[in-house]
Design an enzyme around this catalytic site. Structure first.
Site, mmCIF file in Angstrom:
data_model
loop_
_atom_site.group_PDB
_atom_site.id
_atom_site.type_symbol
_atom_site.label_atom_id
_atom_site.label_comp_id
_atom_site.label_asym_id
_atom_site.label_seq_id
_atom_site.Cartn_x
_atom_site.Cartn_y
_atom_site.Cartn_z
ATOM 1 N N SER A 119 -80.356 3.001 -8.240
ATOM 2 C CA SER A 119 -81.630 2.168 -8.018
ATOM 3 C C SER A 119 -81.317 0.814 -8.326
ATOM 4 O O SER A 119 -80.554 0.548 -9.464
ATOM 5 C CB SER A 119 -82.651 2.770 -8.766
ATOM 6 O OG SER A 119 -83.850 1.913 -8.395
ATOM 7 N N HIS A 145 -88.467 9.217 -8.598
ATOM 8 C CA HIS A 145 -88.278 7.720 -8.996
ATOM 9 C C HIS A 145 -89.155 6.986 -7.945
ATOM 10 O O HIS A 145 -90.095 6.221 -8.185
ATOM 11 C CB HIS A 145 -87.041 7.274 -9.509
ATOM 12 C CG HIS A 145 -86.821 5.781 -9.380
ATOM 13 N ND1 HIS A 145 -86.748 5.063 -8.378
ATOM 14 C CD2 HIS A 145 -86.634 4.914 -10.272
ATOM 15 C CE1 HIS A 145 -86.647 3.876 -8.350
ATOM 16 N NE2 HIS A 145 -86.628 3.598 -9.732
ATOM 17 N N LYS A 200 -84.022 10.883 -8.228
ATOM 18 C CA LYS A 200 -84.298 9.576 -7.581
ATOM 19 C C LYS A 200 -85.276 9.484 -6.675
ATOM 20 O O LYS A 200 -86.120 8.605 -6.453
ATOM 21 C CB LYS A 200 -82.972 9.372 -6.783
ATOM 22 C CG LYS A 200 -82.998 7.922 -5.865
ATOM 23 C CD LYS A 200 -83.315 6.755 -6.759
ATOM 24 C CE LYS A 200 -83.125 5.361 -6.005
ATOM 25 N NZ LYS A 200 -83.341 5.093 -4.797
HETATM 26 P P1 NBP Z 1 -76.747 0.602 4.606
HETATM 27 O O1 NBP Z 1 -77.819 1.884 4.520
HETATM 28 O O2 NBP Z 1 -77.324 -0.230 5.451
HETATM 29 O O3 NBP Z 1 -75.201 1.401 5.465
HETATM 30 C C1 NBP Z 1 -74.373 0.912 5.723
HETATM 31 C C2 NBP Z 1 -72.961 1.534 5.517
HETATM 32 O O4 NBP Z 1 -73.267 2.733 6.004
HETATM 33 C C3 NBP Z 1 -72.108 0.651 6.198
HETATM 34 O O5 NBP Z 1 -70.691 0.999 5.423
HETATM 35 C C4 NBP Z 1 -71.899 1.326 7.522
HETATM 36 O O6 NBP Z 1 -70.342 1.067 8.194
HETATM 37 C C5 NBP Z 1 -72.039 2.845 7.055
HETATM 38 N N1 NBP Z 1 -72.504 3.831 8.363
HETATM 39 C C6 NBP Z 1 -73.746 3.704 9.073
HETATM 40 BR BR1 NBP Z 1 -74.929 2.530 9.144
HETATM 41 N N2 NBP Z 1 -73.319 4.730 10.010
HETATM 42 C C7 NBP Z 1 -72.360 5.285 9.899
HETATM 43 C C8 NBP Z 1 -71.668 6.218 10.326
HETATM 44 N N3 NBP Z 1 -72.446 6.933 11.522
HETATM 45 N N4 NBP Z 1 -70.239 6.748 10.066
HETATM 46 C C9 NBP Z 1 -70.138 6.256 9.031
HETATM 47 N N5 NBP Z 1 -70.415 5.089 8.214
HETATM 48 C C10 NBP Z 1 -71.453 4.580 8.820
HETATM 49 O O7 NBP Z 1 -76.047 0.144 3.337
HETATM 50 P P2 NBP Z 1 -76.695 -0.100 1.697
HETATM 51 O O8 NBP Z 1 -77.884 -0.825 2.126
HETATM 52 O O9 NBP Z 1 -75.683 -0.885 1.128
HETATM 53 O O10 NBP Z 1 -77.174 1.170 1.202
HETATM 54 C C11 NBP Z 1 -76.134 2.259 1.125
HETATM 55 C C12 NBP Z 1 -76.689 3.406 0.617
HETATM 56 O O11 NBP Z 1 -77.524 3.386 -0.676
HETATM 57 C C13 NBP Z 1 -77.838 4.106 1.636
HETATM 58 O O12 NBP Z 1 -77.775 5.168 1.455
HETATM 59 C C14 NBP Z 1 -79.186 3.387 1.155
HETATM 60 O O13 NBP Z 1 -80.176 4.270 1.259
HETATM 61 C C15 NBP Z 1 -78.757 3.450 -0.600
HETATM 62 N N6 NBP Z 1 -79.499 2.499 -1.270
HETATM 63 C C16 NBP Z 1 -79.677 1.359 -0.797
HETATM 64 C C17 NBP Z 1 -80.359 0.355 -1.645
HETATM 65 C C18 NBP Z 1 -80.590 -1.088 -1.005
HETATM 66 O O14 NBP Z 1 -81.231 -1.654 -2.036
HETATM 67 N N7 NBP Z 1 -80.072 -1.566 -0.038
HETATM 68 C C19 NBP Z 1 -80.880 0.838 -2.919
HETATM 69 C C20 NBP Z 1 -80.434 1.933 -3.294
HETATM 70 C C21 NBP Z 1 -79.953 2.914 -2.599
HETATM 71 P P3 NBP Z 1 -70.267 0.087 9.359
HETATM 72 O O15 NBP Z 1 -70.004 -1.198 8.407
HETATM 73 O O16 NBP Z 1 -68.902 0.543 9.881
HETATM 74 O O17 NBP Z 1 -71.556 0.071 10.041
#
Ligand code: NBP
Length: 501
Positions: free
Chosen positions: A138, A195, A192
């Site tokens: 988070s 949270h 989480k």
């Molecule tokens: P995203 O949730 O936007 O996911 C992007 C990543 O997932 C890229 O590496 C993308 O690869 C890959 N991906 C996808 Br989309 N579909 C795929 C598939 N079918 N097979 C393989 N790879 C795939 O990224 P993020 O915002 O950095 O979040 C990452 C994780 O952390 C998520 O689960 C999110 O819920 C969690 N999270 C996010 C935050 C936040 O503030 N953003 C906070 C806490 C937790 P590609 O580049 O090839 O499309």
């Protein structure tokens, strides 16, 4: 920074990370800053090249173009974190990794996965000798870069191997890392989820305070911002109060009026609040405040219906001058309402986690959980310090509200809390979170509730039976039995049938 596609004679990588979107890139840079050599991979491999040529330049980061190369570049036991979209992508990567992993290697899912998926992955990988960790992360993009709150759970044998890096890269609160082992199987993702539910509740409470100040107090946004600024120096000191102050002070440069007043009042949601509320219903724990926070977003989304209803349905409202005579008391009462409701929300959250620990057979570390939420994450606040202290003092505390600190705090806050809710009701301003918190408090402290009548109704129409209250037994209504009464006297006699308890 280098590419590692040809098999190295000696692997150099301390940590592997798959997923180069915002979270992954920032977490890698954070780990690299702490001296760890990170090996990274992404499905779209051009993102690996771009990362290596830019942000990763000059840092101990190795980029690869295949899952095999990622594994080959890691020291044993391999520690590989997935930071990809939750769902199938996680299972796909685990399946791609498996042929190259050895017993004792560690797969960590850092995405926002639903805990039943993590329970399943934990069990499937355990059978193969692979240690699965599901960790809550988070703090968003900035937290990932400078220190997130990390909530790892899963196979505990992995913890000694990953503890160093996790606690190094995590946020610190009073010098302590906001990361500790949460518990077994999907416990990390469960915590989480809770949270995020609590985050929904905290946000809703702040919005209700703003609404009451606006609609009953007739405060300007600048005045409300000043109130939040003051509150941020007291018991409510937290990230969400701080950003609310800043939001209310932020003006549109074209007309110098607050941006917030131009935003359409329909709230979005991604589902983690709903997951918490649904789980609370499943486990039978009254997590009413998070439930109301989710429903409030749902009600806000019914914009067209609300617009129509506003012209049809009557109710009180303050149309002219504010009825508030003593502004300072009005604000102080609201602060108490927010504080008391927040205590209830966290008490409910911990009640839920305690029940989950029982039902799912987890050993949850309550003091550690409060510590993990103290820094780095969206709900970070001074208040969590008191929760950590309460659970450190008594890890088996039945209910947060029974701890002297919270019992006294809520007792002191009570008159302001009741007065704020009464004001809101009198003037027709909806405060579902403040109100449900107060109703829960009054319900919890009621030795007797009207469920006796409810049991009678159930028995009347459905023969569902009831138990007789202690000390109230008679020949007709024996104690320690399940009783069904022939309420209508149909068939002749007034009678009761008993069943062994
Ligand atoms: P995203 O949730 O936007 O996911 C992007 C990543 O997932 C890229 O590496 C993308 O690869 C890959 N991906 C996808 Br989309 N579909 C795929 C598939 N079918 N097979 C393989 N790879 C795939 O990224 P993020 O915002 O950095 O979040 C990452 C994780 O952390 C998520 O689960 C999110 O819920 C969690 N999270 C996010 C935050 C936040 O503030 N953003 C906070 C806490 C937790 P590609 O580049 O090839 O499309």
């Amino acid at each position: 920074m280098s590419t590692g596609d040809s098999k190295p004679s000696e692997p150099k990588g301390d940590f592997g990370l798959i997923g180069l979107a915002v979270m992954g890139q920032n977490l890698i840079l954070n780990a690299a800053d702490h001296g760890y050599t990170v090996v990274c991979y992404n499905r779209t491999t051009s993102k690996v090249d771009h990362f290596l040529a830019n942000e990763a330049k000059g840092k101990p980061i190795i980029g690869v173009h295949s899952v095999q190369a990622l594994v080959e570049n890691l020291k044993r036991p391999r520690k590989i974190m997935l930071l990809v979209k939750a769902g199938d992508a996680v299972d796909n990567f685990i399946n791609q990794l498996l042929p190259f992993l050895e017993k004792g290697d560690i797969v960590i899912d850092g995405g926002n996965s639903h805990f039943p998926d993590s329970n399943r992955r934990f069990a499937e990988l355990k059978e193969k000798g692979i240690l699965f960790v599901g960790t809550g992360v988070s703090g968003g993009e900035e937290g990932a870069r400078t220190g997130p709150s990390l909530m790892p759970g899963g196979n505990e044998a992995a913890w000694p191997e990953i503890k160093g890096i996790f606690q190094d890269i995590a946020a610190k609160s009073d010098g302590e890392p906001c990361c500790d082992w949460v518990g077994d199987a999907g416990a990390g993702h469960y915590v989480k989820m809770v949270h995020n539910g609590i985050e929904y509740g905290d946000m809703q409470l702040i919005c209700e305070a703003y609404d009451v100040m606006k609609r009953v107090g007739k405060f300007t946004d600048k005045e409300i911002a000043d109130v939040f600024a003051t509150w941020n120096n007291g018991v409510l000191d937290s990230f969400l109060i701080e950003i609310t102050r800043d939001i209310l002070n932020f003006n549109d440069p074209t007309d110098n009026t607050p941006v917030v007043e131009k935003i359409l009042d329909t709230a979005g949601q991604k589902g983690t609040g709903k997951w918490t509320a649904v789980n609370a219903l499943d486990l039978g724990i009254p997590v009413t405040l998070i439930g109301e926070a989710v429903f409030s977003r749902c009600l806000s989304a019914l914009k067209d219906e609300r617009v129509k209803a506003s012209t049809i349905l009557q109710g009180p409202e303050v149309s002219g001058e504010s009825p508030v005579k003593d502004k300072q008391k009005f604000v102080d009462d609201l602060e108490q309402a927010l504080y008391a409701s927040k205590i209830i929300s966290y008490a409910q959250g911990f009640m839920l986690m305690n029940q989950a620990a029982k039902d799912y057979g987890w050993k949850l570390n309550n003091a550690g959980i409060a510590l993990m939420w103290r820094g780095g994450c969206i709900i970070r606040s001074v208040f969590l310090k008191e929760i950590t202290a309460a659970y450190r003092e008594n890890p088996h505390l039945d209910n947060l509200l029974f701890h002297p600190f919270f019992k006294d705090a809520i007792t002191k806050a009570q008159s302001g809390w009741r007065s704020s809710v009464a004001h809101a009701i009198t003037y027709g301003v909806p405060t579902p979170a403040f109100s449900t918190a107060l109703a829960f408090y009054d319900g919890l402290r009621s030795e007797k509730l009207p469920a006796n009548l409810l049991q009678a109704q159930r028995d009347y129409f459905g023969a569902h039976t009831f138990q007789v209250a202690k000390g109230k037994g008679t020949e007709f209504l024996p104690e320690n039995q399940w009783v069904h009464v022939n309420w209508t006297g149909r068939g002749g006699n007034v009678s009761a049938t008993t069943y062994d308890a």
